[in-house]
Design a protein around this motif. Structure first.
Motif, PDB file in Angstrom:
ATOM      1  N   ALA A 220      23.884 -27.815 -65.493  1.00 44.15           N
ATOM      2  CA  ALA A 220      22.666 -27.058 -66.426  1.00 44.15           C
ATOM      3  C   ALA A 220      22.096 -26.100 -65.437  1.00 44.15           C
ATOM      4  O   ALA A 220      21.703 -26.418 -64.268  1.00 44.15           O
ATOM      5  N   ASP A 221      21.729 -24.884 -66.250  1.00 42.62           N
ATOM      6  CA  ASP A 221      20.895 -23.815 -65.605  1.00 42.62           C
ATOM      7  C   ASP A 221      19.348 -24.167 -66.011  1.00 42.62           C
ATOM      8  O   ASP A 221      19.063 -25.204 -66.729  1.00 42.62           O
ATOM      9  N   ARG A 222      18.564 -23.304 -65.418  1.00 42.77           N
ATOM     10  CA  ARG A 222      16.934 -23.838 -65.513  1.00 42.77           C
ATOM     11  C   ARG A 222      16.626 -23.275 -66.841  1.00 42.77           C
ATOM     12  O   ARG A 222      15.550 -23.695 -67.262  1.00 42.77           O
ATOM     13  N   ALA A 223      17.509 -22.594 -67.830  1.00 47.79           N
ATOM     14  CA  ALA A 223      17.155 -22.401 -68.971  1.00 47.79           C
ATOM     15  C   ALA A 223      17.668 -23.317 -69.933  1.00 47.79           C
ATOM     16  O   ALA A 223      17.469 -23.316 -71.139  1.00 47.79           O
TER      17      ALA A 223
ATOM     18  N   VAL B  32      17.835 -33.205 -71.265  1.00 47.52           N
ATOM     19  CA  VAL B  32      19.033 -33.086 -70.635  1.00 47.52           C
ATOM     20  C   VAL B  32      18.764 -33.687 -69.142  1.00 47.52           C
ATOM     21  O   VAL B  32      17.973 -32.975 -68.393  1.00 47.52           O
ATOM     22  N   GLU B  33      19.436 -34.727 -68.563  1.00 44.65           N
ATOM     23  CA  GLU B  33      19.693 -35.117 -67.338  1.00 44.65           C
ATOM     24  C   GLU B  33      21.042 -34.454 -66.652  1.00 44.65           C
ATOM     25  O   GLU B  33      21.892 -34.543 -67.241  1.00 44.65           O
ATOM     26  N   ALA B  34      20.783 -33.630 -65.488  1.00 43.45           N
ATOM     27  CA  ALA B  34      21.840 -32.899 -65.031  1.00 43.45           C
ATOM     28  C   ALA B  34      22.190 -33.358 -63.670  1.00 43.45           C
ATOM     29  O   ALA B  34      21.245 -33.347 -62.857  1.00 43.45           O
ATOM     30  N   GLU B  35      23.716 -33.608 -63.617  1.00 45.14           N
ATOM     31  CA  GLU B  35      24.002 -33.871 -62.287  1.00 45.14           C
ATOM     32  C   GLU B  35      23.921 -32.750 -61.337  1.00 45.14           C
ATOM     33  O   GLU B  35      23.657 -32.992 -60.029  1.00 45.14           O
ATOM     34  N   GLN B  36      23.890 -31.500 -61.888  1.00 43.23           N
ATOM     35  CA  GLN B  36      23.585 -30.402 -60.651  1.00 43.23           C
ATOM     36  C   GLN B  36      22.900 -29.203 -61.681  1.00 43.23           C
ATOM     37  O   GLN B  36      22.980 -28.991 -62.925  1.00 43.23           O
ATOM     38  N   VAL B  37      21.712 -28.669 -61.149  1.00 41.05           N
ATOM     39  CA  VAL B  37      20.956 -27.506 -61.664  1.00 41.05           C
ATOM     40  C   VAL B  37      21.168 -26.368 -60.882  1.00 41.05           C
ATOM     41  O   VAL B  37      21.000 -26.145 -59.588  1.00 41.05           O
ATOM     42  N   VAL B  38      21.409 -25.275 -61.725  1.00 43.86           N
ATOM     43  CA  VAL B  38      21.508 -23.975 -60.818  1.00 43.86           C
ATOM     44  C   VAL B  38      20.701 -22.935 -61.684  1.00 43.86           C
ATOM     45  O   VAL B  38      19.983 -23.214 -62.457  1.00 43.86           O
ATOM     46  N   GLU B  39      20.829 -21.811 -60.890  1.00 40.75           N
ATOM     47  CA  GLU B  39      19.696 -20.597 -61.424  1.00 40.75           C
ATOM     48  C   GLU B  39      20.368 -20.198 -62.715  1.00 40.75           C
ATOM     49  O   GLU B  39      21.503 -20.059 -62.988  1.00 40.75           O
ATOM     50  N   VAL B  40      19.485 -19.447 -63.500  1.00 38.34           N
ATOM     51  CA  VAL B  40      19.939 -18.821 -64.736  1.00 38.34           C
ATOM     52  C   VAL B  40      20.771 -17.575 -64.105  1.00 38.34           C
ATOM     53  O   VAL B  40      20.626 -16.853 -63.382  1.00 38.34           O
TER      54      VAL B  40
ATOM     55  N   GLU C 226      23.976 -17.960 -63.110  1.00 43.47           N
ATOM     56  CA  GLU C 226      25.003 -18.638 -62.226  1.00 43.47           C
ATOM     57  C   GLU C 226      26.328 -19.243 -63.152  1.00 43.47           C
ATOM     58  O   GLU C 226      27.417 -19.440 -62.813  1.00 43.47           O
ATOM     59  N   LEU C 227      25.885 -19.421 -64.520  1.00 37.63           N
ATOM     60  CA  LEU C 227      27.062 -20.109 -65.465  1.00 37.63           C
ATOM     61  C   LEU C 227      27.648 -18.924 -65.905  1.00 37.63           C
ATOM     62  O   LEU C 227      26.922 -18.141 -66.864  1.00 37.63           O
TER      63      LEU C 227
ATOM     64  N   PRO D 289      24.506 -24.113 -75.607  1.00 37.54           N
ATOM     65  CA  PRO D 289      23.252 -23.278 -75.254  1.00 37.54           C
ATOM     66  C   PRO D 289      21.936 -23.667 -75.114  1.00 37.54           C
ATOM     67  O   PRO D 289      21.577 -24.661 -75.852  1.00 37.54           O
ATOM     68  N   GLY D 290      21.165 -22.976 -74.209  1.00 39.14           N
ATOM     69  CA  GLY D 290      19.920 -23.629 -73.825  1.00 39.14           C
ATOM     70  C   GLY D 290      18.830 -23.432 -74.944  1.00 39.14           C
ATOM     71  O   GLY D 290      17.787 -24.080 -74.782  1.00 39.14           O
ATOM     72  N   VAL D 291      19.222 -22.835 -76.192  1.00 35.87           N
ATOM     73  CA  VAL D 291      18.097 -22.838 -77.114  1.00 35.87           C
ATOM     74  C   VAL D 291      17.923 -23.940 -77.995  1.00 35.87           C
ATOM     75  O   VAL D 291      17.009 -24.540 -78.338  1.00 35.87           O
TER      76      VAL D 291
END
Length: 270
Positions: A179-182, A207-215, A217-218, A226-228
């Motif tokens: 997931a990204d931060r958004a 959401v629990e995410a195994e990996q979180v990336v910056e907005v 990056e996906l 979608p993050g909405v």
């Protein structure tokens, strides 16, 4: 709302879930379930919960832990066969259960997230699903205390179809691979299962995410949810991210190697 939806811990993410809340929970069996959000909710103490999920975990794991503590009062699910405690509570009249065809359940969740109030489907026409009478709750003496009502059936394009209402819940708990931060999410393989539609159905989605990336990056085309639809993202530690179990492990003995293969292996060694 800020684009940064990251919450530091599962405990902080579920802290405001109240008694009597309704929850849509992702996963299929134990694949893709939000292990740590469920664990945090167990510690948090909310009770009298309504849970909407494909199944209710298994004995000793997943939603089965909340069930064992008596924290769930109603379940809307399509499959309950892996949980003996679930069956005991249901047959003893301790639990209300609304069994729903699996595809119908998925569409009820998706429709709720899409703002569709109800839809017609041929699934269940001519059965207790449409005609009513499915035992939702038993009395202690084994009689049916509450049964499902009959549903509207209409002929559409020459085919009988039953009206099914959409599902919207107070909260959704899901697990993503990335997931990204958004809150934009990517799910991995079979763990995708009910997670996207459960996320859509929640008024508050965690959401629990195994990996979180910056907005950014996906890749947009790689995003499954979608993050909405997401309000909170909980990053897992590398160790937590490896927690993945299956209900049953089935193996068979390895067949003996052929004589030719044994000779070739022996020759390679010498």
């Amino acid at each position: 709302m800020s684009l940064d939806k990251v919450v530091p811990t599962p405990a902080a993410a579920v802290a405001d879930i109240a008694d009597g809340a309704s929850l849509a929970v992702g996963g299929f069996g134990l694949s893709g379930i939000p292990w740590f959000l469920i664990g945090a909710l167990l510690e948090q103490g909310a009770s009298d919960l309504t849970v909407v999920s494909n199944n209710c975990g298994v004995d000793g794991a997943g939603l089965g832990l909340l069930l064992e503590r008596g924290r769930i009062s109603r379940v809307i699910a399509s499959y309950v066969g892996e949980n003996k405690e679930f069956a005991r509570q249901y047959l003893a009249g301790e639990l209300t259960v609304e069994l729903t065809p699996q595809g119908t359940l998925a569409e009820r969740l998706r429709a709720g997230g899409a703002g569709i109030g109800a839809f017609f489907t041929p699934t269940g026409v001519g059965t207790l699903v449409s005609e009513g009478g499915l035992p939702w709750r038993y009395a202690p003496d084994g009689t049916v205390a509450v049964a499902s009502p009959a549903k509207e059936v209409r002929t559409i394009q020459g085919r009988d179809m039953v009206l099914e209402e959409a599902i919207v819940t107070d909260v959704a708990l899901v697990r993503a691979a990335v997931a990204d931060r958004a809150g934009n999410c990517v799910f991995h393989a079979a763990a995708r299962n009910f997670n996207p539609v459960a996320a859509m159905a929640g008024r508050l989605t965690i959401v629990e995410a195994e990996q979180v990336v910056e907005v950014g990056e996906l890749a947009p085309d790689a995003i499954h949810l979608p993050g909405v639809f997401v309000q909170r993202v909980v990053p897992l530690t590398p160790e937590e991210a490896t927690r993945k179990s299956v209900e049953k492990r089935t193996t068979r003995p390895r067949p003996p190697a052929s004589a030719a293969l044994q000779e070739a292996s022996a020759a390679a060694i010498t």
